[in-house]
Design a protein around this motif. Structure first.
Motif, PDB file in Angstrom:
ATOM      1  N   GLN A 101       0.830  -1.216   0.000  1.00 61.57           N
ATOM      2  CA  GLN A 101       0.000   0.000   0.000  1.00 61.57           C
ATOM      3  C   GLN A 101       0.859   1.257   0.000  1.00 61.57           C
ATOM      4  N   GLU A 102       1.964   1.211   0.736  1.00 59.71           N
ATOM      5  CA  GLU A 102       2.861   2.360   0.815  1.00 59.71           C
ATOM      6  C   GLU A 102       3.682   2.523  -0.468  1.00 59.71           C
ATOM      7  N   TYR A 103       4.070   1.399  -1.048  1.00 56.03           N
ATOM      8  CA  TYR A 103       4.924   1.410  -2.243  1.00 56.03           C
ATOM      9  C   TYR A 103       4.309   0.466  -3.280  1.00 56.03           C
ATOM     10  N   PRO A 104       3.342   0.951  -4.063  1.00 56.03           N
ATOM     11  CA  PRO A 104       2.565   0.093  -4.972  1.00 56.03           C
ATOM     12  C   PRO A 104       3.406  -0.666  -6.002  1.00 56.03           C
ATOM     13  N   GLN A 105       4.566  -0.161  -6.358  1.00 54.79           N
ATOM     14  CA  GLN A 105       5.380  -0.826  -7.377  1.00 54.79           C
ATOM     15  C   GLN A 105       6.364  -1.835  -6.780  1.00 54.79           C
ATOM     16  N   SER A 106       6.299  -2.039  -5.486  1.00 54.01           N
ATOM     17  CA  SER A 106       7.292  -2.897  -4.825  1.00 54.01           C
ATOM     18  C   SER A 106       6.932  -4.378  -4.928  1.00 54.01           C
ATOM     19  N   SER A 150      11.273 -12.755   8.105  1.00 53.93           N
ATOM     20  CA  SER A 150      11.813 -11.676   7.271  1.00 53.93           C
ATOM     21  C   SER A 150      10.921 -11.422   6.066  1.00 53.93           C
ATOM     22  N   VAL A 151      10.948 -10.171   5.635  1.00 50.13           N
ATOM     23  CA  VAL A 151      10.294  -9.770   4.391  1.00 50.13           C
ATOM     24  C   VAL A 151      11.350  -9.146   3.498  1.00 50.13           C
ATOM     25  N   LEU A 152      11.685  -9.827   2.421  1.00 51.64           N
ATOM     26  CA  LEU A 152      12.587  -9.242   1.436  1.00 51.64           C
ATOM     27  C   LEU A 152      11.798  -8.247   0.599  1.00 51.64           C
ATOM     28  N   THR A 153      12.376  -7.090   0.332  1.00 48.63           N
ATOM     29  CA  THR A 153      11.645  -6.057  -0.381  1.00 48.63           C
ATOM     30  C   THR A 153      12.526  -5.363  -1.417  1.00 48.63           C
ATOM     31  N   THR A 154      11.888  -4.882  -2.460  1.00 44.89           N
ATOM     32  CA  THR A 154      12.602  -4.100  -3.478  1.00 44.89           C
ATOM     33  C   THR A 154      12.655  -2.625  -3.102  1.00 44.89           C
ATOM     34  N   VAL A 155      12.057  -2.270  -1.963  1.00 45.89           N
ATOM     35  CA  VAL A 155      12.105  -0.892  -1.481  1.00 45.89           C
ATOM     36  C   VAL A 155      13.451  -0.646  -0.787  1.00 45.89           C
ATOM     37  N   PRO A 156      14.180   0.415  -1.155  1.00 44.70           N
ATOM     38  CA  PRO A 156      15.515   0.659  -0.568  1.00 44.70           C
ATOM     39  C   PRO A 156      15.437   1.306   0.812  1.00 44.70           C
ATOM     40  N   LEU A 157      15.057   0.534   1.819  1.00 41.37           N
ATOM     41  CA  LEU A 157      14.978   1.050   3.185  1.00 41.37           C
ATOM     42  C   LEU A 157      16.380   1.214   3.772  1.00 41.37           C
ATOM     43  N   VAL A 158      16.515   2.196   4.652  1.00 40.61           N
ATOM     44  CA  VAL A 158      17.809   2.468   5.287  1.00 40.61           C
ATOM     45  C   VAL A 158      18.087   1.398   6.341  1.00 40.61           C
ATOM     46  N   PRO A 159      19.223   0.699   6.281  1.00 39.88           N
ATOM     47  CA  PRO A 159      19.525  -0.364   7.256  1.00 39.88           C
ATOM     48  C   PRO A 159      19.744   0.193   8.656  1.00 39.88           C
ATOM     49  N   ASP A 160      19.409  -0.619   9.647  1.00 39.93           N
ATOM     50  CA  ASP A 160      19.710  -0.290  11.031  1.00 39.93           C
ATOM     51  C   ASP A 160      21.143  -0.720  11.357  1.00 39.93           C
ATOM     52  N   THR A 161      21.635  -0.267  12.510  1.00 38.07           N
ATOM     53  CA  THR A 161      23.016  -0.544  12.910  1.00 38.07           C
ATOM     54  C   THR A 161      23.071  -1.758  13.835  1.00 38.07           C
ATOM     55  N   PRO A 162      23.930  -2.729  13.567  1.00 42.80           N
ATOM     56  CA  PRO A 162      24.053  -3.895  14.456  1.00 42.80           C
ATOM     57  C   PRO A 162      24.456  -3.480  15.869  1.00 42.80           C
ATOM     58  N   LEU A 163      23.958  -4.229  16.867  1.00 37.88           N
ATOM     59  CA  LEU A 163      24.317  -3.952  18.249  1.00 37.88           C
ATOM     60  C   LEU A 163      25.750  -4.406  18.528  1.00 37.88           C
TER      61      LEU A 163
END
Length: 293
Positions: A101-106, A150-163
């Motif tokens: 819904q947020e990214y219709p082309q994903s 996990s959800v693999l996505t074609t949306v380029p989300l910004v990665p979080d930092t490992p603890l």
């Protein structure tokens, strides 16, 4: 792209452990320790693009399942609710729908413990915790009683930092493992009671001796039970893991069921996938009246 809206939506579902991992993963130096039982081989464990072309990020979610009880059980805690694969898939589908819904082309690909990817490494890269000496993934709040989806996505989300946090290295898991499967800091799954309770066929006397050390007839919680990271952890916030729990399986109850009846009654349980005969075999081994092989 920012993942805050996704994380807010996940929290509205009761999922408060969501992080983003990069789709470009480096193979860790301790690869065998991190993923000793991964379904994939080598580079496939760290290449999301083999499952989703043009994958740009991995949405990783932890599903805490800890439910304390004073009632004795002969089933590992992870098997006491409805099969976790079904629960995880339902939540991941909701996250997928939100992303669509947020990214219709994903495009997206869902992973619930059955893909070749190394789930624990993805969760670490997503900043959700660390891998303990018992090879379990450990979250700072919920401990190691967590499933990973996990959800693999074609949306380029910004990665979080490992603890940067890590295991206490107290040795409790090594000392209390029924099969002593942690040898020289390595994990030998062939001596793991959880593996042996699911192994087909006749077992050797040493394997039977391992199963007889604790009452569980499917799975093994010993390395988690004694882990200091699992002390004083909260009950799961996910209602599906708190409902319809089965704590005990009895020999006479199983013997009274045909295989078809067993599948109808328990087919939606994680302990049922190997069938009735494996459970009856393990019940024989853990029965206090059984003879030592």
């Amino acid at each position: 792209m920012d993942s805050d809206r996704l994380k807010d939506y996940a929290r509205s579902l009761g999922l408060d452990c969501l992080g983003i991992a990069s789709s470009e993963l480096a193979i860790p130096t301790k690869e065998k320790k991190i993923c000793p039982l991964a379904a994939g081989q080598g580079i496939d464990r760290y290449t999301p693009q083999t499952l989703l072309e043009n994958c740009r990020a991995v949405i990783v979610v932890l599903f805490p399942y800890y439910v304390p009880t004073e009632v004795p059980s002969n089933l590992s805690m992870y098997t006491q609710s409805i099969d976790y694969h079904l629960i995880i898939q339902n939540y991941l589908k909701l996250l997928q729908y939100f992303m669509e819904q947020e990214y219709p082309q994903s495009n997206h690909y869902l992973c619930a413990d059955t893909s070749p990817l190394c789930d624990r490494y993805l969760a670490h890269q997503a900043g959700l915790g660390f891998i303990g000496d018992n090879n379990c993934f450990i979250h700072p709040i919920y401990g190691s009683y967590c499933f990973i989806g996990s959800v693999l996505t074609t949306v380029p989300l910004v990665p979080d930092t490992p603890l940067t946090k890590e295991c206490f290295h107290c040795g409790a898991c090594h000392k209390n493992c029924p099969g002593s499967c942690f040898i020289n800091s390595n994990y030998d799954y062939e001596y793991c009671k959880s593996y042996l309770t699911q192994k087909k066929g006749d077992l050797t006397p040493p394997e039977i001796a391992i199963i007889k050390k604790t009452p569980l007839i499917f799975g093994c919680d010993e390395c988690q039970r004694v882990c200091p990271h699992n002390q004083y952890i909260p009950i799961t916030p996910i209602p599906e893991f708190r409902k319809n729990r089965i704590l005990q399986l009895q020999r006479m109850d199983l013997l009274s069921l045909t295989n078809n009846q067993f599948r109808r009654m328990y087919g939606n349980r994680a302990f049922a996938w190997r069938g009735k005969s494996i459970l009856l075999r393990n019940l024989e081994y853990t029965d206090k009246k059984s003879k030592t092989p």
